[in-house]
Scaffold this motif. Structure first.
Motif, PDB file in Angstrom:
ATOM      1  N   LEU A 188       0.843  -1.195   0.000  1.00  0.00           N
ATOM      2  CA  LEU A 188       0.000   0.000   0.000  1.00  0.00           C
ATOM      3  C   LEU A 188       0.882   1.250   0.000  1.00  0.00           C
ATOM      4  N   ASP A 189       0.608   2.175  -0.923  1.00  0.00           N
ATOM      5  CA  ASP A 189       1.287   3.462  -0.977  1.00  0.00           C
ATOM      6  C   ASP A 189       0.455   4.441  -0.131  1.00  0.00           C
ATOM      7  N   ILE A 190       0.864   4.641   1.116  1.00  0.00           N
ATOM      8  CA  ILE A 190       0.061   5.430   2.052  1.00  0.00           C
ATOM      9  C   ILE A 190       0.035   6.901   1.660  1.00  0.00           C
ATOM     10  N   ASP A 191       1.166   7.442   1.171  1.00  0.00           N
ATOM     11  CA  ASP A 191       1.191   8.844   0.736  1.00  0.00           C
ATOM     12  C   ASP A 191       0.225   9.072  -0.423  1.00  0.00           C
ATOM     13  N   LEU A 192       0.175   8.129  -1.330  1.00  0.00           N
ATOM     14  CA  LEU A 192      -0.758   8.244  -2.455  1.00  0.00           C
ATOM     15  C   LEU A 192      -2.201   8.163  -1.961  1.00  0.00           C
TER      16      LEU A 192
ATOM     17  N   ARG B 208      -1.744   0.239  10.625  1.00  0.00           N
ATOM     18  CA  ARG B 208      -0.798  -0.774  10.158  1.00  0.00           C
ATOM     19  C   ARG B 208      -0.819  -1.968  11.105  1.00  0.00           C
ATOM     20  N   LEU B 209      -1.254  -3.126  10.577  1.00  0.00           N
ATOM     21  CA  LEU B 209      -1.281  -4.354  11.365  1.00  0.00           C
ATOM     22  C   LEU B 209      -0.064  -5.228  11.070  1.00  0.00           C
ATOM     23  N   GLY B 210       0.552  -5.033   9.924  1.00  0.00           N
ATOM     24  CA  GLY B 210       1.723  -5.807   9.515  1.00  0.00           C
ATOM     25  C   GLY B 210       2.354  -5.148   8.302  1.00  0.00           C
ATOM     26  N   ASP B 211       3.419  -5.736   7.784  1.00  0.00           N
ATOM     27  CA  ASP B 211       4.136  -5.131   6.658  1.00  0.00           C
ATOM     28  C   ASP B 211       3.230  -4.921   5.446  1.00  0.00           C
ATOM     29  N   ARG B 212       2.319  -5.847   5.200  1.00  0.00           N
ATOM     30  CA  ARG B 212       1.452  -5.757   4.016  1.00  0.00           C
ATOM     31  C   ARG B 212      -0.023  -5.920   4.409  1.00  0.00           C
ATOM     32  N   HIS B 213      -0.330  -5.462   5.618  1.00  0.00           N
ATOM     33  CA  HIS B 213      -1.691  -5.610   6.138  1.00  0.00           C
ATOM     34  C   HIS B 213      -2.108  -4.300   6.809  1.00  0.00           C
ATOM     35  N   HIS B 214      -3.149  -3.639   6.246  1.00  0.00           N
ATOM     36  CA  HIS B 214      -3.578  -2.342   6.754  1.00  0.00           C
ATOM     37  C   HIS B 214      -5.104  -2.263   6.818  1.00  0.00           C
TER      38      HIS B 214
ATOM     39  N   ASP C   9      -6.445  20.801   5.248  1.00  0.00           N
ATOM     40  CA  ASP C   9      -5.449  20.705   6.303  1.00  0.00           C
ATOM     41  C   ASP C   9      -5.709  19.537   7.254  1.00  0.00           C
ATOM     42  N   ASP C  10      -6.448  18.555   6.818  1.00  0.00           N
ATOM     43  CA  ASP C  10      -6.771  17.428   7.682  1.00  0.00           C
ATOM     44  C   ASP C  10      -5.535  16.578   7.967  1.00  0.00           C
ATOM     45  N   ASP C  11      -5.489  16.014   9.171  1.00  0.00           N
ATOM     46  CA  ASP C  11      -4.468  15.021   9.488  1.00  0.00           C
ATOM     47  C   ASP C  11      -4.872  13.673   8.892  1.00  0.00           C
ATOM     48  N   PHE C  12      -3.898  12.889   8.491  1.00  0.00           N
ATOM     49  CA  PHE C  12      -4.138  11.535   7.995  1.00  0.00           C
ATOM     50  C   PHE C  12      -3.097  10.638   8.668  1.00  0.00           C
ATOM     51  N   PRO C  13      -3.306  10.341   9.950  1.00  0.00           N
ATOM     52  CA  PRO C  13      -2.267   9.654  10.718  1.00  0.00           C
ATOM     53  C   PRO C  13      -2.097   8.197  10.310  1.00  0.00           C
ATOM     54  N   ILE C  14      -0.919   7.678  10.596  1.00  0.00           N
ATOM     55  CA  ILE C  14      -0.633   6.243  10.465  1.00  0.00           C
ATOM     56  C   ILE C  14      -0.535   5.678  11.881  1.00  0.00           C
TER      57      ILE C  14
ATOM     58  N   GLU D 100     -10.721   4.670  -7.076  1.00  0.00           N
ATOM     59  CA  GLU D 100     -10.566   4.891  -8.521  1.00  0.00           C
ATOM     60  C   GLU D 100      -9.407   5.832  -8.801  1.00  0.00           C
ATOM     61  N   LEU D 101      -9.295   6.901  -8.023  1.00  0.00           N
ATOM     62  CA  LEU D 101      -8.192   7.855  -8.197  1.00  0.00           C
ATOM     63  C   LEU D 101      -6.852   7.207  -7.880  1.00  0.00           C
ATOM     64  N   TYR D 102      -6.800   6.401  -6.844  1.00  0.00           N
ATOM     65  CA  TYR D 102      -5.572   5.710  -6.457  1.00  0.00           C
ATOM     66  C   TYR D 102      -5.095   4.794  -7.584  1.00  0.00           C
ATOM     67  N   THR D 103      -6.007   3.989  -8.106  1.00  0.00           N
ATOM     68  CA  THR D 103      -5.653   3.035  -9.151  1.00  0.00           C
ATOM     69  C   THR D 103      -5.179   3.745 -10.415  1.00  0.00           C
ATOM     70  N   ALA D 104      -5.857   4.849 -10.769  1.00  0.00           N
ATOM     71  CA  ALA D 104      -5.482   5.583 -11.981  1.00  0.00           C
ATOM     72  C   ALA D 104      -4.099   6.216 -11.830  1.00  0.00           C
ATOM     73  N   GLU D 105      -3.832   6.856 -10.692  1.00  0.00           N
ATOM     74  CA  GLU D 105      -2.529   7.503 -10.513  1.00  0.00           C
ATOM     75  C   GLU D 105      -1.418   6.469 -10.439  1.00  0.00           C
ATOM     76  N   LEU D 106      -1.686   5.331  -9.812  1.00  0.00           N
ATOM     77  CA  LEU D 106      -0.669   4.290  -9.720  1.00  0.00           C
ATOM     78  C   LEU D 106      -0.317   3.761 -11.110  1.00  0.00           C
ATOM     79  N   ALA D 107      -1.307   3.693 -11.995  1.00  0.00           N
ATOM     80  CA  ALA D 107      -1.092   3.192 -13.348  1.00  0.00           C
ATOM     81  C   ALA D 107      -0.604   4.274 -14.305  1.00  0.00           C
ATOM     82  N   GLY D 108      -0.599   5.530 -13.842  1.00  0.00           N
ATOM     83  CA  GLY D 108      -0.176   6.621 -14.708  1.00  0.00           C
ATOM     84  C   GLY D 108      -1.201   7.003 -15.743  1.00  0.00           C
ATOM     85  N   THR D 109      -2.476   6.754 -15.459  1.00  0.00           N
ATOM     86  CA  THR D 109      -3.546   7.097 -16.388  1.00  0.00           C
ATOM     87  C   THR D 109      -4.446   8.150 -15.752  1.00  0.00           C
ATOM     88  N   ALA D 110      -5.285   8.761 -16.559  1.00  0.00           N
ATOM     89  CA  ALA D 110      -6.200   9.789 -16.059  1.00  0.00           C
ATOM     90  C   ALA D 110      -7.468   9.121 -15.535  1.00  0.00           C
ATOM     91  N   PRO D 111      -7.981   9.549 -14.376  1.00  0.00           N
ATOM     92  CA  PRO D 111      -9.241   8.991 -13.876  1.00  0.00           C
ATOM     93  C   PRO D 111     -10.416   9.442 -14.727  1.00  0.00           C
TER      94      PRO D 111
END
Length: 517
Positions: free
Chosen positions: A50-54, A132-138, A88-93, A163-174
């Motif tokens: 998971l790309d948390i910043d994205l 974060r519950l584990g390295d690849r579990h959130h 200006d919302d917080d998005f804590p981990i 939808e926005l996450y998937t599009a940006e990860l793939a480098g395509t426009a939503p």
């Protein structure tokens, strides 16, 4: 809050909008129960990279698009709202991966967060986090006050973010054009237009005719309690086989799946409470046009559906009657429950003390959620989970699709029920669903056996107190009689009436047996 507070937060140029009727209902409800948060809290379980910043970025963009970033102010006691685009919302981990039971720790954190509620006049009315519950579990967590968004809107926002996450990860426009979210101003205008329309009056006449003589809300507990933000949760997945049987049964009844399942739940409450006049609270989206369907704000409503379950009522008759109730309810679903409540009290002031509380206006809630519960963020698959959609007055039954069948979850006010009782309610309700899935339209509803196997084992064969020691006739004849033992008392025969109890513990109304003592 004074007007300058909002000006300081979002700028004096931000247009102030009135609350819609739906929002006003939630606003005043929160004033009545200030210590009980009225929020929508959800999480998506994600297994994979998971790309948390994205995810943070797309959440901010998604909230901006659907205009859920709302602040509320008050002038002379009248609330209003503005869209806050400050971002200006917080998005804590939150990292619980080092806990002995990360899943339990994550749930404890989420419950503590959503039960903390919001200050309506100072807070941003949405919070989010990644746990974060584990390295690849959130867990992707979201909590929004109900005055801002309803369940439909919460799902709409999270789907857009995915939808926005998937599009940006793939480098395509939503797909921006296909999304086209309605603006908050459009939602406010649509609400005002409806309330000034002939349709509003038609809907009002419909509900006044339907609800004028509604009975007091029924309860399997036979009591009332304060609204519960952390209700007991029971139930789970029913098999794909049973789900398929219910769909096939709907075709044989000439009806739809929702009518069959709602009829079965009504039948269960009729049997459990020995009540022939069953009224359920049905949440509806209230979205009857394109503007409302594209909005993510607070639009949803709760309407009553009423079924009669008499001694001769058949399954087929109940399914048909339920289908007709649903048709009428959906056709007139925009008329607010708050307006109906006010209309009924105006017509009969005694109804003001009828015990109808938030979440239990008309009786137990049956919530049929026909939306997909799976999300995809790139290659990471997620499953949508509802933590709370608001306080539970008595009991709520949620039915929604799952990958391997259908979930039937029961939420119960923990002031009125305990886990064992809730488990038995769920088991009995499944027995009724199975009976309706058999597809026999001529079967009488009250012939359905809801007694569980464990209860059968405890009750059959009938057991009583141990028999007294055997005596011979001669021993009996020489034993002093009652008259000899108490010579000063008069001999009397007392006939008493008792009412047998059902397996739920409630007394059966109108079913009397006579005992002589």
């Amino acid at each position: 809050m004074n007007p300058g507070t909002i000006d300081d937060q979002v700028g004096a140029a931000a247009p102030r909008l009135p609350l819609t009727a739906a929002q006003r209902g939630l606003w005043f409800a929160q004033q009545l129960i200030p210590d009980t948060p009225i929020v929508i809290a959800t999480y998506v379980e994600l297994q994979g990279d998971l790309d948390i910043d994205l995810l943070d970025r797309v959440c901010r963009r998604g909230l901006t698009e659907v205009e859920c970033l709302v602040r509320i102010g008050e002038v002379d006691g009248v609330p209003h709202q503005v869209v806050d685009r400050s971002g200006d919302d917080d998005f804590p981990i939150v990292d619980v991966s080092d806990r002995d039971d990360p899943a339990a720790a994550a749930h404890d954190w989420m419950v503590a967060d959503y039960t903390a509620g919001f200050d309506l006049l100072s807070d941003r009315l949405i919070r989010g986090a990644v746990i974060r519950l584990g390295d690849r579990h959130h867990y992707w967590y979201s909590c929004i006050h109900h005055v801002v968004v309803d369940g439909y809107g919460a799902i709409r926002f999270m789907n857009r973010a995915a939808e926005l996450y998937t599009a940006e990860l793939a480098g395509t426009a939503p797909a921006d054009d296909s999304y086209a979210a309605s603006r908050l101003a459009d939602l406010v205008a649509a609400d005002a237009q409806y309330r000034d329309s002939k349709r509003f009056q038609t809907d009002r006449e419909h509900w006044m005719a339907k609800a004028r003589d509604l009975p007091a809300p029924l309860s399997p507990a036979g009591a009332a309690g304060p609204p519960d933000i952390t209700p007991l949760r029971g139930g789970g997945l029913i098999s794909a086989v049973l789900s398929g049987r219910l769909t096939d049964a709907a075709e044989r009844y000439g009806s739809i799946d929702a009518a069959v399942t709602i009829a079965a739940v009504a039948a269960y409450f009729a049997i459990a409470t020995d009540t022939s006049d069953v009224v359920l609270s049905l949440p509806v989206t209230g979205r009857t046009n394109a503007v409302l369907r594209k909005a993510a704000g607070m639009v949803s409503n709760v309407v009553p559906i009423r079924m009669q379950v008499g001694a001769t009522t058949t399954v087929g008759e109940l399914v048909k009657a339920t289908g007709l109730e649903l048709t009428g309810a959906l056709r007139h679903q925009r008329y607010r429950s708050e307006d109906l409540r006010a209309d009924l009290v105006a017509a009969d002031p005694s109804l003001a003390t009828n015990g109808a509380e938030l979440g239990g206006l008309y009786g137990p809630t049956i919530n049929v959620m026909n939306f997909p519960t799976d999300l995809e963020l790139g290659s990471v698959a997620g499953h949508f989970n509802v933590l709370t959609s608001g306080p539970v007055a008595d009991m709520m039954v949620n039915l929604y699709p799952a990958a391997d069948g259908t979930r039937v979850d029961i939420l119960a006010n923990h002031h009125l029920y305990d886990p064992d009782t809730l488990g038995r309610h769920h088991e009995r309700m499944i027995r009724v669903l199975e009976a309706f899935a058999d597809g026999d339209p001529e079967r009488r509803v009250l012939s359905i056996d809801t007694v569980t196997d464990a209860e059968h084992d405890a009750l059959v064969p009938a057991r009583g107190p141990l028999a007294p020691p055997a005596r011979t006739l001669g021993e009996s004849s020489t034993r002093p009689s009652a008259a000899h033992r108490t010579p000063s008392r008069s001999a009397t025969t007392v006939v008493t009436a008792s009412t047998p109890r059902s397996p739920t513990g409630r007394q059966g109304a109108g079913r009397r047996c006579w005992e002589t003592t």
